[in-house]
Structures are given as structure tokens and as C-alpha cells.
Design a protein around this motif. Structure first.
Motif, PDB file in Angstrom:
ATOM      1  N   ASN A   1       0.804  -1.228   0.000  1.00  6.00           N
ATOM      2  CA  ASN A   1       0.000   0.000   0.000  1.00  6.00           C
ATOM      3  C   ASN A   1       0.837   1.278   0.000  1.00  6.00           C
ATOM      4  OD1 ASN A   1       0.714   0.484   2.710  1.00  6.00           O
ATOM      5  ND2 ASN A   1      -1.082  -0.579   3.475  1.00  6.00           N
TER       6      ASN A   1
ATOM      7  N   LEU B   1       2.938   2.453   2.386  1.00  4.91           N
ATOM      8  CA  LEU B   1       3.425   3.018   3.655  1.00  4.91           C
ATOM      9  C   LEU B   1       4.936   2.831   3.716  1.00  4.91           C
ATOM     10  CD1 LEU B   1       0.739   2.015   6.302  1.00  4.91           C
ATOM     11  CD2 LEU B   1       1.322   4.305   5.531  1.00  4.91           C
TER      12      LEU B   1
ATOM     13  N   PHE C   1       7.030   5.234   2.044  1.00  2.60           N
ATOM     14  CA  PHE C   1       6.571   6.597   2.298  1.00  2.60           C
ATOM     15  C   PHE C   1       6.625   6.979   3.781  1.00  2.60           C
ATOM     16  CE2 PHE C   1       3.299   9.789   3.045  1.00  2.60           C
ATOM     17  CZ  PHE C   1       3.596  10.721   2.065  1.00  2.60           C
ATOM     18  N   ALA C   2       6.019   6.152   4.632  1.00  2.00           N
ATOM     19  CA  ALA C   2       5.952   6.502   6.057  1.00  2.00           C
ATOM     20  C   ALA C   2       7.032   5.788   6.876  1.00  2.00           C
ATOM     21  CB  ALA C   2       4.582   6.180   6.613  1.00  2.00           C
ATOM     22  N   TYR C   3       7.354   4.557   6.490  1.00  2.00           N
ATOM     23  CA  TYR C   3       8.402   3.818   7.199  1.00  2.00           C
ATOM     24  C   TYR C   3       9.606   3.717   6.282  1.00  2.00           C
ATOM     25  CZ  TYR C   3       4.456   2.339  10.080  1.00  2.00           C
ATOM     26  OH  TYR C   3       3.365   2.314  10.880  1.00  2.00           O
TER      27      TYR C   3
ATOM     28  N   ILE D   1       2.584   7.693  -2.392  1.00  3.80           N
ATOM     29  CA  ILE D   1       1.574   6.941  -1.644  1.00  3.80           C
ATOM     30  C   ILE D   1       0.171   7.338  -2.105  1.00  3.80           C
ATOM     31  CG2 ILE D   1       1.476   8.588   0.285  1.00  3.80           C
ATOM     32  CD1 ILE D   1       1.137   6.110   2.118  1.00  3.80           C
ATOM     33  N   PHE D   2       0.037   8.586  -2.581  1.00  2.24           N
ATOM     34  CA  PHE D   2      -1.285   9.041  -3.015  1.00  2.24           C
ATOM     35  C   PHE D   2      -1.706   8.365  -4.315  1.00  2.24           C
ATOM     36  CE2 PHE D   2       0.259  13.019  -0.758  1.00  2.24           C
ATOM     37  CZ  PHE D   2      -0.275  12.598   0.442  1.00  2.24           C
TER      38      PHE D   2
ATOM     39  N   SER E   1      -2.623   4.878  -3.499  1.00  2.97           N
ATOM     40  CA  SER E   1      -3.900   4.739  -2.796  1.00  2.97           C
ATOM     41  C   SER E   1      -5.083   4.748  -3.756  1.00  2.97           C
ATOM     42  CB  SER E   1      -4.051   5.812  -1.719  1.00  2.97           C
ATOM     43  OG  SER E   1      -4.342   7.056  -2.319  1.00  2.97           O
TER      44      SER E   1
ATOM     45  N   THR F   1      -6.674   0.141   1.512  1.00  4.70           N
ATOM     46  CA  THR F   1      -6.281  -0.644   2.673  1.00  4.70           C
ATOM     47  C   THR F   1      -7.289  -0.496   3.801  1.00  4.70           C
ATOM     48  OG1 THR F   1      -4.031  -0.025   2.100  1.00  4.70           O
ATOM     49  CG2 THR F   1      -4.340  -1.145   4.203  1.00  4.70           C
TER      50      THR F   1
ATOM     51  N   LEU G   1      -7.360  -1.179   7.614  1.00  4.38           N
ATOM     52  CA  LEU G   1      -6.438  -1.512   8.700  1.00  4.38           C
ATOM     53  C   LEU G   1      -7.148  -2.338   9.760  1.00  4.38           C
ATOM     54  CD1 LEU G   1      -4.877   2.024   8.960  1.00  4.38           C
ATOM     55  CD2 LEU G   1      -3.766   0.009   8.048  1.00  4.38           C
TER      56      LEU G   1
ATOM     57  N   ASP H   1      -7.416  -1.995  13.099  1.00  5.01           N
ATOM     58  CA  ASP H   1      -8.144  -1.352  14.181  1.00  5.01           C
ATOM     59  C   ASP H   1      -9.246  -0.478  13.582  1.00  5.01           C
ATOM     60  OD1 ASP H   1      -9.069   0.169  16.224  1.00  5.01           O
ATOM     61  OD2 ASP H   1      -7.105   0.534  17.120  1.00  5.01           O
TER      62      ASP H   1
ATOM     63  N   GLY I   1      -9.680   2.918  15.536  1.00  2.00           N
ATOM     64  CA  GLY I   1      -8.606   3.896  15.445  1.00  2.00           C
ATOM     65  C   GLY I   1      -8.503   4.568  14.085  1.00  2.00           C
ATOM     66  N   GLN I   2      -8.882   3.830  13.026  1.00  2.00           N
ATOM     67  CA  GLN I   2      -8.729   4.413  11.683  1.00  2.00           C
ATOM     68  C   GLN I   2      -9.958   5.206  11.269  1.00  2.00           C
ATOM     69  OE1 GLN I   2      -8.885   1.445   8.396  1.00  2.00           O
ATOM     70  NE2 GLN I   2      -9.436   0.040  10.006  1.00  2.00           N
TER      71      GLN I   2
END
Lengths: 569, 279
Positions: free
Chosen positions: A55, A57, A60-62, A82-83, A86, A91, A93, A95, A98-99
Motif C-alpha cells: 500500500n 506506507l 513513504f511513512a516507514y 503513496i497518493f 492509494s 487498505t 487496517l 483497528d 482507530g482508523q
């Protein structure tokens, strides 16, 4: 028509900058358009990391180091943002609470469109359309507090489908759901897969629950490598599940106990397709040969609830007329869907809330006048998430906290803490910082920090939530040991395996009332209770049917007794 | 769900005020507050206050909804009143340029009409903001806050932060509550019996676990937002955003007129921000 590759890993490795070794090694995996693929693996196997790569992440994020290549729709993901990704990969997630970023379901579903600057009117109609696909159209104005776990998950699903993505990625979709809701979730995913040409990737470690519906392939990850890529039938016949520490379907375990050799032509991947033909007799005679458990004498009562009722606002009852006896040394489950009153019941026991009507007795004595602090020396509560309890940097200080707050002298604290740490298998870590511990070890620290106050009864809220089979077994075997030392244990849980394997007795709440207080084997085979408590029939029951054993409940009990003897409990 | 856990009890009564768009209400709130804040003319202030109390009645806000807020503001304003007098009892005299003593107090300190007017004016300035703020908070659907803020050109990322706060505040509050109970069971004393330093240390025992579990939550939220394209363009649209209609324009014009009126009174009648009856 030739199969069209949509996700292609080639010699792909990934290492987080924060880690000393790669998390994924040399992954070669092609997923084709329209496939439904299940990725399983124990905790730390790299399956979530694999999902993050798909996806976007990662990277991009990690951040981390990538070698080899990963192409989505023929394009290397490193060249995409990432955009952009997407728009192809949606995705969901694990939780679902939380999302949930919107204040209402409608807003949450619209989130991606808002970010795309879709005009207001077009957005409203599109949200309605997608909400209908997941049956959320009547609940668009509901806040997350008014929605159940399943409804929140549907909202998340709608929120990614709104972009008309080609790949749906589910990261542990069953993690926070009760059994019945989980079953429905798997059905919804399957229906969407069948009704559209979307590619579906499900990452889960609860194999049997996902295999409620058919999947094209199962990929097994272990230690960052792909160890299997085959269909479900082949997988359950092999030894791969046992070797990687993934729980095999319960009916497979039962067949193996019965001495049946599980082969591919039995179509054993799904309980619905299983054919045991000639093995029927073997299963029957195995079942008949299991000696019934001799009922052992009951210990004295430690805790009694007598006609307990409770309400927060005086108008809407949360618990009504709860009554049960708990005997010394018992280990029981407390089950029921979210909102049935399970956590309220534990709050009443700990004295966080006061009963409106009825009496709670500890060894015959009414405990209504005991303060929270005094109750803690009788009944300890371990919360679900260890991070919610840990407030010190060092293990020793964390465990000693309860005693220090009670003004116990340091000379007395030391031996008590040491003793508890020894019981909990944490003695070698006594001077360690808590941050260096694994999740399971942290869980033990929180249990130790409650045990040090020497409670006679321990309540654990979802002790194994989110844990793979190995960690689940570790935690549960530890609780069994504690139980043997004389601690009476109440487990609040959704996990049906846990009920079956570890607690002979279960109490079921529904809508604030107690609807059953009986053997787990009976509860998981009784339609009415199953429905009211959002549980799911165990596959053992179906196996009994297949084998022509009329009394399914008895068969399930036989399985439990057999296993308990096998594991010498 | 426990009602105590709601940050603002937005009530869903259907009144003309509720039907206005959140953006309109925010702009009107700003206009009227500036009008009150700019002017030190007690006549203007009382007029606006009377107007906003009337609007409060129209929007059918119950006193029970705003009681706590009113009490807090009252305590603050009264303290402010006393402290202002203690530190600068001659403020009014300086501002108005005259000195009419009512009565002599201790030493050189005396109570003057100028000081009374100044402090009464200030008192009403503060008080009159309450109904305005309450109308905005209690009649605006929380979902509309963010789009309203973005509507007055607040950066959408900052505006969305408001929405996120409203979304997660009850979660964090509940978590605080749970952690606090669990720690009390371990023997934590949060009552007033404990010493100040101990209470401070004890509060840490709740806050530290709260921070750690919130950090997990933040990682999750930011991933969820990234994965759905938050922040990719310079602007965004809003799902809950009412289009402005005639009532909105009427309200906007009315509040702009009141604001202009307040400025005009200062500029042409009082020739300063202060109304000075002593000259």
C-alpha cells in the motif's frame, strides 16, 4: 484469457533503518488480477511489512532499504507516491476504531473524496451509493460511538471502495471482531470479490476463520521468507502450519487425534468441502474410546454474585439480575458481544462502580464497603493493552508500585517482587527497562504487578488479543500455571478456541442478562446462545455431523477431554 | 454512551439558528465579539448583550447545558474584577481624565465613579461573549467546525485538527478514566488527602500510560490518513458543509452592521473607544 499480474515482487528484500537485519528476504511473489490471496504467518514473520510495501506506507511513512523490485500494475512502487498508490490499493487496517477519522460514518466514507476536492453534491451521492454496497446507508449520520465493531469495519471498507480501487488489502480484518461479526466480515469480503473484478489480499493469522470462504491461494510467511504458496487443501495436509506456528483448523486437529491421515482428495481446506468418507469409522471409534472426565469435587465458593443489577444513569439497565458462584481454583470465561455488560461486570467486581441492587460476596462476606484499594487485594484486574498499565521505566519499579503505594517497607517489597517475577518467568529481566521487552513479556509484567498484591481472583480482559498461536499458547499456559498455584481466574474473551481449550465453564451475557452458565462445549454448539452472544459454531460440531455422530456437544466435550489429557492439564 | 463524555452537548433542536451554516455562525460570532471587544461603551455592549441573549433564547439552548461554562466564566471574571481593582484602582481615572470619589478606602486608595464605570464596562464585555460563544458551540454540528474554519481561510490541515480533536477526545477521556481506575486499584490515591507533591507524582502514573497508548493511536491515525490521500493537494472539500442561503446572508449582513455600528459609535459619537459621561 491469460492471467494478468497486478502485484509483482521480484527478489524483494526490505530492511527498516531502525533494525539490524532485514524484515523481508528475497520475496518472489506474483498476484494476478482478480485473485483472492490469503497471507498468513506468525507475529514478526513480516506479513504486515509485506502489506505496508503493497500500500505504499513503505517507503513513504516507514523508511528503510529496499533491494529487488515491487511493481503494482507494472510500475515500480518507488516511482509512485503513496497518493497515487492509494488510488489502486485500498487498505482496511486492523483497528476499525482507530482508523475512523470522521465524526460520522458518512464523513469517514467521504474522506478520500474530500482530499480529492470532489464537489459537495457529487460527494454526497457517491457516498450514498458506496454505503449501500456495504449496507451502511441507514447509518451515515451515526458517530463511531454508536456503531458496532462490524459496522465500523464496513465503514472503513466503504471508505476505500469509494475510490474504485483495483486491489483491496485487509490487514488482520478479524483482529478486533467477535466471532459472528468476523464470519460476516469474511462473507462481505467474499461477496465483494465475487461481484467485482477486484483483487483481494487478506493478511491474517487466524487461518480457519478466513477459510470460512474460498480463497485462490494461501501464502505462508515465516522469518521474512515465503515458505509456502499453495491452495488451502494442500496447505492443511502439509506440516507447514505446525512448523511455522500457525494454528491449523480445529477439525484437522481432531482428525489427526483420531488417527486419520489427512490427504488432498478429502478436500480438507474448508470444513464445507471436507469429505471424510472412509474415515468416518475411525473418527467414531476414536470418539467412543475417549473416557469421560470424572467430575471432581467442587472447591468452596470464593465469589458469589446474587441478583446483581446496575445502571449508569438509573434508567437504562446495563446489568440485570446477575447471579453466579465462582469456586476456588476455577478458570472460567466471560463471553458476550460488545456492550453485553462484560466490562461493567468486571468494574463492579473491582469496585470501580457500585452495584445498584444485589450483593457480591467474597468468601461469604458482603464486600460493598471495601474501597477500590482494598478490593484490589482480593480481585485484580489486568487490562487488555499492557501499555495502558505500565507507568515505570524499570520492571522492578513497575511491579513494586502497588506495594510502595501501600506504604510497605522496601525490605518487605524486595522478596515479594522477586517471588512474583520468578513465578512470571521474569526473574532474569529484573533490572531490565520495560521498553526492551516483547509484547508478551510486557503482558507478564502487568500480570506480575497485579499478582504482587496477592489477589485471590484475577480478571483478565482479552489476554490473548492480537497474539499469534505461539504467543497465545505462551500466555495461556502461564495462566494455567498460575491457576494451579490457586489463583481463581476469570477471562473476558471473544476467542472461542480459548474457551474450548482452557475454560471448562463459561458465563454468557447478552443485553445485560446472563443467558448461560455452563460448559464451553455446550455453549459453542447451542444455536440460541451462539446467536445471542455473537459467537460461531465450532467446526468440530460440523465434523461430528460429517462423521455421523448425532450428539455434537458430546463430541466437542470429548475433544476437549482428549486434548486436556494429551497436554496433561 | 455516557453523556458526560461529550465535549460539547450539541443539541439537535431545529431552530432558525441551527439551520444557519457553521461558517455563517463562525463569522457572525467573530463580528459580534469584535464589536464588543473593540468598544468600551457600556451602552453598545449592553445592546449587543441583550441581542445575543435573545438569540440564545431563539436557539432554545437550555441553561443546564451551559451552567458549568457560565460558572467558570463568572469565577474568572469576578477574580479579574477584584485583582484589577487591587493592582490599578486608579485605572478609570487615568482613562477618563476626571476623578469623582465615592468613598475613601484604606490609605490613599479610594473608590471612584470612573473606576466603577470602567470595571462594570469590562465586566459586561466579558459576560457578553458567553452567549455568543455558546450559540456557536451548541448550535453548530461538530462536523461543521472544520469546514467552517477552513471557510474563513484557516489552513485545512489546522482546521482538520479541530475535527480530529473532537473525534478522539472522548476516546482519550475514556482511556484516561480506565487507566485511572486501574491505577487506583493498585493503590493510587487521587483524593485531596494526598500531599501536593504526591498528587503530582500520582498524576504522572496515569499520564505516562496515557501518552504511550496515545502514541500508538497517533501512528495508526496518521497511516490511515496517508493511505486515503490526506494532504495531497492544497485544498480540500468537505462532506458536511452547508451551502449559504438567504438566511445566512441576512445573518452575515446583520452582524456586519452591528460591528460597523459599534465602530461608528466609537468614531463619531465618543471620538474614542471609551464612552465618557464625566466630561
Amino acid at each position: 484469457m491469460e492471467k494478468q499480474a497486478i502485484i509483482e515482487f521480484k527478489n524483494f528484500s526490505f530492511q527498516y533503518y531502525s533494525q539490524s537485519a532485514p524484515t523481508l528476504h528475497d520475496i518472489n511473489l506474483t498476484i494476478y488480477k482478480g485473485e483472492k490471496v490469503l497471507i498468513v504467518g506468525p507475529s514478526g514473520s513480516g506479513k504486515s511489512t509485506l502489506g505496508h510495501c503493497i500500500n505504499g506506507l513503505i517507503p513513504f511513512a516507514y523508511k528503510g532499504e529496499i533491494s529487488g523490485s515491487l511493481a503494482i500494475k507494472g510500475q515500480d512502487t518507488r516511482e509512485k507516491s503513496i497518493f497515487e498508490l492509494s488510488k489502486i490499493v485500498g487498505t482496511v487496517l486492523q483497528d476499525s476504531d482507530g482508523q475512523f477519522v470522521g465524526l460520522t460514518a458518512g464523513e469517514d466514507i467521504a474522506f478520500a473524496l474530500e482530499n480529492d476536492n470532489v464537489p459537495h453534491d457529487a460527494m454526497q451521492s457517491r457516498v450514498k451509493q458506496v454505503a449501500e454496497m456495504v449496507e451502511m446507508d441507514q447509518l451515515l449520520n451515526s458517530s463511531p460511538f454508536e456503531l458496532s465493531g462490524g459496522q465500523k469495519q464496513r465503514t472503513s471498507l466503504a471508505g476505500v471502495m469509494i475510490d474504485n480501487v483495483e486491489i483491496l488489502l485487509f490487514d488482520e480484518p478479524l483482529a478486533n471482531l467477535d466471532p459472528a461479526t468476523g464470519k460476516t466480515a469474511i462473507e462481505i469480503i467474499d461477496d465483494i470479490h465475487k461481484d467485482s473484478d477486484k483483487t483481494v489480499v487478506i493478511i491474517e493469522h487466524r487461518l480457519e476463520d478466513v477459510l470460512h470462504r474460498e480463497v485462490s491461494r494461501v501464502i505462508v510467511l515465516n522469518d521474512g521468507r515465503i515458505v509456502a504458496d499453495m491452495d488451502a487443501h494442500e496447505l492443511v495436509c502439509s506440516n507447514i502450519l505446525t512448523e511455522t506456528g500457525i494454528r491449523e483448523p480445529l477439525y484437522i486437529t481432531a482428525l489427526k487425534y483420531a488417527g486419520v491421515e489427512v490427504t488432498c482428495d478429502m478436500h480438507p481446506g474448508y470444513i464445507e468441502t471436507l469429505e471424510i468418507g472412509s474415515a468416518k469409522g475411525t473418527v467414531k471409534s476414536w470418539f467412543k474410546a475417549i473416557p469421560p472426565e470424572t467430575p471432581h469435587s467442587e472447591n468452596p465458593c470464593v465469589l458469589q454474585m446474587e441478583a446483581v443489577s446496575f445502571s449508569y444513569d438509573g434508567a437504562r439497565p446495563i446489568l440485570q439480575d446477575i447471579h453466579f458462584d465462582l469456586h476456588e481454583g476455577e478458570m472460567i470465561s466471560l463471553v458476550g458481544k460488545n456492550g453485553a455488560g462484560k466490562s461493567t461486570l468486571s468494574k463492579l467486581l473491582c469496585g470501580f462502580e457500585k452495584v445498584d441492587k444485589g450483593v457480591i460476596r467474597y468468601r461469604g462476606e458482603d464486600i460493598k464497603d471495601k474501597t477500590i484499594k482494598e478490593r484490589a487485594e482480593i480481585i485484580g484486574l489486568v487490562m487488555q493493552n499492557p501499555n495502558q498499565m505500565i507507568s515505570k521505566a524499570l520492571i522492578y519499579d513497575e511491579v513494586a508500585l502497588g506495594l510502595r503505594l501501600r506504604g510497605v517497607s522496601e525490605e518487605e517489597i524486595k522478596p515479594r517482587v522477586e517471588k512474583v517475577l520468578k513465578i512470571c518467568g521474569l526473574a532474569p529481566f529484573i533490572d531490565w527497562p520495560i521498553a526492551a521487552l516483547s509484547y508478551g513479556q510486557k503482558k507478564r509484567v502487568t500480570i506480575a504487578s497485579i499478582l504482587v498484591l496477592d489477589p485471590k481472583i484475577l480478571i483478565l480482559d482479552e489476554p490473548t488479543a492480537g497474539q499469534d498461536y505461539r504467543h497465545y499458547t505462551d500466555i495461556m499456559e502461564f495462566l494455567v500455571e498460575l491457576n494451579r498455584l490457586g489463583v481463581t481466574i476469570i477471562l473476558i474473551t471473544h476467542d472461542m478456541h480459548l474457551m474450548l481449550e482452557y475454560t471448562p465453564r463459561a458465563i454468557v451475557l447478552s443485553g445485560g442478562r446472563m443467558i448461560a452458565d455452563t460448559a464451553a462445549s455446550f455453549i459453542l454448539t447451542n444455536q440460541e446462545v451462539i446467536e445471542k452472544a455473537n459467537l460461531k459454531e465450532t467446526s468440530l460440531y460440523h465434523l461430528a455431523e460429517l462423521a455421523g455422530i448425532p450428539d455434537g456437544t458430546h463430541f466437542v466435550q470429548g475433544f476437549i477431554d482428549y486434548e486436556r489429557r494429551l497436554k496433561n492439564r | 454512551m455516557n453523556t458526560k463524555m461529550k465535549l460539547f452537548s450539541y443539541n439537535t433542536v431545529d431552530t432558525p439558528i441551527h439551520q444557519l451554516s457553521g461558517l455563517t455562525k463562525l463569522i457572525c460570532f467573530l463580528f459580534l465579539s469584535f464589536a464588543v471587544m473593540y468598544s468600551y461603551d457600556i451602552r453598545v455592549i449592553l445592546l449587543i448583550m441583550a441581542f445575543s441573549v435573545y438569540i440564545l433564547r431563539v436557539s432554545r439552548v437550555q441553561y443546564s447545558q451551559i451552567r458549568t461554562m457560565v460558572l467558570y466564566v463568572m469565577v474568572f471574571v469576578l477574580t479579574n474584577l477584584v485583582i484589577t481593582f487591587l493592582f490599578s484602582p486608579e485605572m478609570g481615572v487615568e482613562l477618563y481624565g476626571t476623578r469623582h470619589v465615592i468613598t475613601k478606602l484604606v490609605g490613599s486608595i479610594s473608590l471612584t465613579w470612573e473606576q466603577v464605570l470602567y470595571q462594570v464596562t469590562k465586566f459586561f464585555k466579558y459576560i457578553s461573549v458567553i452567549p455568543l460563544g455558546m450559540i456557536f458551540l451548541l448550535t453548530t454540528n461538530p462536523s461543521e467546525f472544520a469546514s467552517s474554519l477552513n471557510g474563513i481561510r484557516v489552513n485545512y490541515k489546522a482546521a482538520f485538527a479541530v475535527s480530529l480533536t473532537l473525534r478522539y477526545f472522548p476516546d482519550i477521556q475514556r482511556e484516561y478514566h480506565d487507566i485511572s481506575q486501574a491505577q487506583q486499584a493498585r493503590g493510587l490515591d487521587l483524593s485531596h488527602k494526598a500531599k501536593f507533591m504526591d498528587r503530582f507524582k500520582n498524576a504522572l502514573l496515569i499520564i505516562i500510560p496515557l501518552i504511550f497508548s496515545s502514541l500508538d493511536r497517533i501512528e495508526l491515525i496518521s497511516n490511515a490518513m496517508d493511505l486515503r490521500g490526506f494532504g495531497k493537494s492544497k485544498t480540500r472539500t468537505w462532506y458536511t458543509c452547508k451551502a449559504l442561503n438567504r438566511a445566512d446572508y441576512v445573518a452575515l449582513i446583520l452582524s456586519a452592521l452591528i460591528f460597523a455600528g459599534s465602530l461608528a459609535v466609537s468614531a463619531f459619537i465618543n471620538h474614542s473607544r471609551f464612552y465618557n459621561p464625566f466630561l
